[in-house]
Design an enzyme around this catalytic site. Structure first.
Site, PDB file in Angstrom:
ATOM      1  N   TYR A 138       0.830  -1.200   0.000  1.00  0.00           N
ATOM      2  CA  TYR A 138       0.000   0.000   0.000  1.00  0.00           C
ATOM      3  C   TYR A 138       0.865   1.251   0.000  1.00  0.00           C
ATOM      4  CZ  TYR A 138      -4.041   2.940   1.050  1.00  0.00           C
ATOM      5  OH  TYR A 138      -5.028   3.889   0.987  1.00  0.00           O
TER       6      TYR A 138
ATOM      7  N   LYS B 177       0.957   4.109  -2.942  1.00  0.00           N
ATOM      8  CA  LYS B 177       0.521   5.477  -2.671  1.00  0.00           C
ATOM      9  C   LYS B 177       1.677   6.480  -2.740  1.00  0.00           C
ATOM     10  CE  LYS B 177      -3.866   4.644  -2.196  1.00  0.00           C
ATOM     11  NZ  LYS B 177      -4.866   5.199  -3.135  1.00  0.00           N
TER      12      LYS B 177
END
Length: 234
Positions: free
Chosen positions: A146, A150
């Site tokens: 993640y 991001k």
């Protein structure tokens, strides 16, 4: 004094628009008079707006879906990339296919939707809002996929803004945790221990509309938004 732009009758593609922040963006765009169009892997729950079932990690399918939107709606004015997934755990414990899928959806899917829409966005001096995360600025353990995706969205968005200045507006939205179903399928140790410090996704969606309606010549380049007691940022 410059007036804010109107979203009236503007076509706004929202990837991940069937749930969570994406669904909140769809509502805010519609409330502002815009025409939201959903791209999502599961569109069964979508009502009252045009929706296309597509996996954003499949760039060819995305290109076809976006072309269909442009044809049916007469063009595209804005894109909001809210599609996102997560797989928590140590790098060696998350199956490679699942780890890769997070990056493919969150980062490559973001690029795929924008790439497909770019001809229409450039034609109309349109706008893009990419959805990053506070974990695109701050790394946490057992969130490597993640965080990588991001962090990548932030870098991608900054480069996109630089190469499209004066042609397409680009805003990087950096939200902290929100009260959505995003955390539902996680093991208990990866769920927020106190959801009172999670933001209302509708408040975040309203910030998206704020970015999309800035007057010509003015852009919100990056926008951090969180609950006042949220501790995941900075």
């Amino acid at each position: 004094m410059q007036q804010m732009k109107s979203l009236a009758n503007k076509v706004v593609i929202v990837s991940g628009g069937a749930s969570g922040l994406g669904a909140a963006v769809v509502k805010s765009v519609a409330d502002a008079g815009g025409v939201p169009v959903v791209l999502d892997q599961n569109v069964q729950a979508v009502q009252d707006v045009q929706a296309h079932q597509v996996d954003v990690s499949n760039s060819a399918a995305v290109a076809q879906a976006v072309a269909d939107v442009a044809q049916s709606c007469g063009g595209i004015d804005a894109v909001v990339t809210a599609a996102g997934i997560d797989r928590c755990g140590r790098l060696e414990d998350v199956p490679a296919q699942e780890w890769d899928k997070v990056v493919m959806v969150n980062l490559l899917g973001t690029a795929a939707v924008i790439r497909a829409a770019m001809p229409w966005l450039q034609e109309r001096h349109g706008s893009v809002v990419t959805v990053a995360s506070s974990l695109g600025l701050r790394a946490l353990p057992e969130a490597s996929a993640y965080c990588a995706s991001k962090f990548g969205v932030i870098g991608f968005s900054r480069a996109l803004a630089a190469e499209n200045k004066g042609r397409v507006g680009v805003t990087t939205l950096i939200p902290a945790g929100m009260k959505t179903h995003f955390f539902d399928d996680r093991a208990e140790q990866y769920k927020p221990s106190d959801d009172s410090r999670l933001n209302d996704p509708q408040a975040v969606a309203n910030a998206v509309v704020f970015a999309l309606t800035q007057p010509r010549g003015c852009e919100v380049r990056e926008l951090v938004i969180c609950h006042e007691e949220e501790d995941s940022w900075p």
